[in-house]
Design a protein around this motif. Structure first.
Motif, PDB file in Angstrom:
ATOM      1  N   GLY A 146       0.797  -1.222   0.000  1.00 21.18           N
ATOM      2  CA  GLY A 146       0.000   0.000   0.000  1.00 21.18           C
ATOM      3  C   GLY A 146       0.826   1.266   0.000  1.00 21.18           C
ATOM      4  N   ILE A 147       2.064   1.173   0.459  1.00 19.34           N
ATOM      5  CA  ILE A 147       2.904   2.368   0.556  1.00 19.34           C
ATOM      6  C   ILE A 147       3.564   2.696  -0.776  1.00 19.34           C
ATOM      7  CG2 ILE A 147       4.950   3.340   1.668  1.00 19.34           C
ATOM      8  CD1 ILE A 147       4.231   1.643   4.126  1.00 19.34           C
ATOM      9  N   SER A 148       4.163   1.722  -1.399  1.00 22.00           N
ATOM     10  CA  SER A 148       4.930   1.960  -2.625  1.00 22.00           C
ATOM     11  C   SER A 148       4.082   2.461  -3.790  1.00 22.00           C
ATOM     12  CB  SER A 148       5.678   0.690  -3.031  1.00 22.00           C
ATOM     13  OG  SER A 148       6.563   0.317  -2.017  1.00 22.00           O
ATOM     14  N   PRO A 149       2.960   1.821  -4.111  1.00 23.89           N
ATOM     15  CA  PRO A 149       2.173   2.338  -5.240  1.00 23.89           C
ATOM     16  C   PRO A 149       1.548   3.697  -4.952  1.00 23.89           C
ATOM     17  CG  PRO A 149       1.556   0.080  -4.769  1.00 23.89           C
ATOM     18  CD  PRO A 149       2.428   0.550  -3.665  1.00 23.89           C
ATOM     19  N   GLY A 150       1.395   4.044  -3.689  1.00 23.44           N
ATOM     20  CA  GLY A 150       0.819   5.337  -3.351  1.00 23.44           C
ATOM     21  C   GLY A 150       1.694   6.497  -3.764  1.00 23.44           C
ATOM     22  N   GLU A 151       2.962   6.241  -3.998  1.00 25.79           N
ATOM     23  CA  GLU A 151       3.880   7.286  -4.417  1.00 25.79           C
ATOM     24  C   GLU A 151       3.934   7.437  -5.936  1.00 25.79           C
ATOM     25  OE1 GLU A 151       7.551   6.211  -2.638  1.00 25.79           O
ATOM     26  OE2 GLU A 151       6.823   6.537  -0.610  1.00 25.79           O
ATOM     27  N   GLY A 152       3.200   6.597  -6.643  1.00 24.25           N
ATOM     28  CA  GLY A 152       3.212   6.641  -8.110  1.00 24.25           C
ATOM     29  C   GLY A 152       2.302   7.718  -8.659  1.00 24.25           C
ATOM     30  N   GLU A 153       2.085   7.648  -9.970  1.00 28.49           N
ATOM     31  CA  GLU A 153       1.302   8.673 -10.650  1.00 28.49           C
ATOM     32  C   GLU A 153      -0.195   8.532 -10.410  1.00 28.49           C
ATOM     33  OE1 GLU A 153       2.307   8.829 -14.754  1.00 28.49           O
ATOM     34  OE2 GLU A 153       4.445   9.001 -14.360  1.00 28.49           O
ATOM     35  N   SER A 154      -0.731   7.301 -10.465  1.00 32.53           N
ATOM     36  CA  SER A 154      -2.168   7.118 -10.263  1.00 32.53           C
ATOM     37  C   SER A 154      -2.399   6.039  -9.199  1.00 32.53           C
ATOM     38  CB  SER A 154      -2.844   6.729 -11.584  1.00 32.53           C
ATOM     39  OG  SER A 154      -2.268   5.546 -12.076  1.00 32.53           O
ATOM     40  N   PRO A 155      -2.364   6.437  -7.930  1.00 30.83           N
ATOM     41  CA  PRO A 155      -2.506   5.448  -6.864  1.00 30.83           C
ATOM     42  C   PRO A 155      -3.880   4.780  -6.815  1.00 30.83           C
ATOM     43  CG  PRO A 155      -2.301   7.649  -5.933  1.00 30.83           C
ATOM     44  CD  PRO A 155      -2.101   7.753  -7.404  1.00 30.83           C
ATOM     45  N   GLU A 156      -4.908   5.406  -7.342  1.00 31.09           N
ATOM     46  CA  GLU A 156      -6.236   4.786  -7.335  1.00 31.09           C
ATOM     47  C   GLU A 156      -6.293   3.563  -8.236  1.00 31.09           C
ATOM     48  OE1 GLU A 156      -5.906   8.041 -10.228  1.00 31.09           O
ATOM     49  OE2 GLU A 156      -5.900   8.139  -8.048  1.00 31.09           O
ATOM     50  N   LYS A 157      -5.385   3.451  -9.193  1.00 36.89           N
ATOM     51  CA  LYS A 157      -5.314   2.267 -10.044  1.00 36.89           C
ATOM     52  C   LYS A 157      -4.268   1.266  -9.549  1.00 36.89           C
ATOM     53  CE  LYS A 157      -6.763   4.119 -14.487  1.00 36.89           C
ATOM     54  NZ  LYS A 157      -6.367   4.297 -15.886  1.00 36.89           N
ATOM     55  N   THR A 158      -3.125   1.786  -9.099  1.00 40.17           N
ATOM     56  CA  THR A 158      -2.020   0.888  -8.778  1.00 40.17           C
ATOM     57  C   THR A 158      -2.176   0.178  -7.442  1.00 40.17           C
ATOM     58  OG1 THR A 158      -0.775   2.749  -7.881  1.00 40.17           O
ATOM     59  CG2 THR A 158      -0.357   2.145 -10.179  1.00 40.17           C
ATOM     60  N   ILE A 159      -2.804   0.807  -6.453  1.00 42.44           N
ATOM     61  CA  ILE A 159      -2.943   0.163  -5.139  1.00 42.44           C
ATOM     62  C   ILE A 159      -3.841  -1.070  -5.212  1.00 42.44           C
ATOM     63  CG2 ILE A 159      -3.820   0.448  -2.787  1.00 42.44           C
ATOM     64  CD1 ILE A 159      -2.658   3.241  -2.808  1.00 42.44           C
ATOM     65  N   PRO A 160      -5.059  -1.007  -5.802  1.00 43.38           N
ATOM     66  CA  PRO A 160      -5.848  -2.243  -5.901  1.00 43.38           C
ATOM     67  C   PRO A 160      -5.165  -3.331  -6.725  1.00 43.38           C
ATOM     68  CG  PRO A 160      -7.249  -0.347  -6.311  1.00 43.38           C
ATOM     69  CD  PRO A 160      -5.836   0.147  -6.251  1.00 43.38           C
ATOM     70  N   LYS A 161      -4.460  -2.931  -7.779  1.00 40.99           N
ATOM     71  CA  LYS A 161      -3.751  -3.907  -8.600  1.00 40.99           C
ATOM     72  C   LYS A 161      -2.634  -4.580  -7.794  1.00 40.99           C
ATOM     73  CE  LYS A 161      -1.270  -4.299 -12.957  1.00 40.99           C
ATOM     74  NZ  LYS A 161      -0.764  -3.590 -14.129  1.00 40.99           N
ATOM     75  N   ALA A 162      -1.898  -3.811  -7.017  1.00 41.87           N
ATOM     76  CA  ALA A 162      -0.815  -4.372  -6.206  1.00 41.87           C
ATOM     77  C   ALA A 162      -1.349  -5.283  -5.110  1.00 41.87           C
ATOM     78  CB  ALA A 162       0.007  -3.242  -5.592  1.00 41.87           C
ATOM     79  N   ILE A 163      -2.465  -4.921  -4.503  1.00 47.15           N
ATOM     80  CA  ILE A 163      -3.057  -5.766  -3.459  1.00 47.15           C
ATOM     81  C   ILE A 163      -3.532  -7.084  -4.050  1.00 47.15           C
ATOM     82  CG2 ILE A 163      -5.015  -5.959  -1.872  1.00 47.15           C
ATOM     83  CD1 ILE A 163      -4.668  -2.951  -1.335  1.00 47.15           C
ATOM     84  N   ASN A 164      -4.194  -7.034  -5.183  1.00 53.29           N
ATOM     85  CA  ASN A 164      -4.651  -8.264  -5.832  1.00 53.29           C
ATOM     86  C   ASN A 164      -3.483  -9.152  -6.241  1.00 53.29           C
ATOM     87  OD1 ASN A 164      -7.346  -7.632  -5.563  1.00 53.29           O
ATOM     88  ND2 ASN A 164      -7.444  -6.606  -7.541  1.00 53.29           N
TER      89      ASN A 164
END
Length: 77
Positions: A37-55
Motif C-alpha cells: 500500500g505504501i509503494s504504489p501510493g507514491e506513483g502517478e495514479s494510486p487509485e489504479k495501482t494500489i488495488p492492482k498491487a493488493i490483488n
C-alpha cells in the motif's frame, strides 16, 4: 515426523522453541507485504495501482504458499 527431521524437529522438545522457530519462518515469508500500500501510493495514479498491487499480492501468496503445500502433500502422501 521422525523420519523427515530426526534431529531438528521443532515440535520435539520445547513447545516454546517450536513456536519461536515457526514464527520466524512466517515473519520471514510474509514480511514486507505492508509495503504494497505504501509503494504504489507514491506513483502517478494510486487509485489504479494500489488495488492492482493488493490483488497481485494475494495471488502470489496463493500461488507460492498454497500450491506449494499441495505439491508437497501430494508428493509425501
Amino acid at each position: 515426523m521422525q523420519r523427515w527431521f530426526p534431529d531438528i524437529s521443532p515440535w520435539i522438545g520445547s513447545l516454546i522453541a517450536g513456536v519461536t522457530i515457526v514464527m520466524m519462518a512466517v515473519n520471514y515469508s510474509l514480511g514486507g507485504t505492508e509495503l504494497v500500500g505504501i509503494s504504489p501510493g507514491e506513483g502517478e495514479s494510486p487509485e489504479k495501482t494500489i488495488p492492482k498491487a493488493i490483488n497481485q499480492t494475494v495471488y502470489r501468496i496463493i500461488l507460492f504458499f498454497v500450491l506449494s503445500m499441495i505439491i508437497v502433500v501430494s508428493i509425501v502422501s
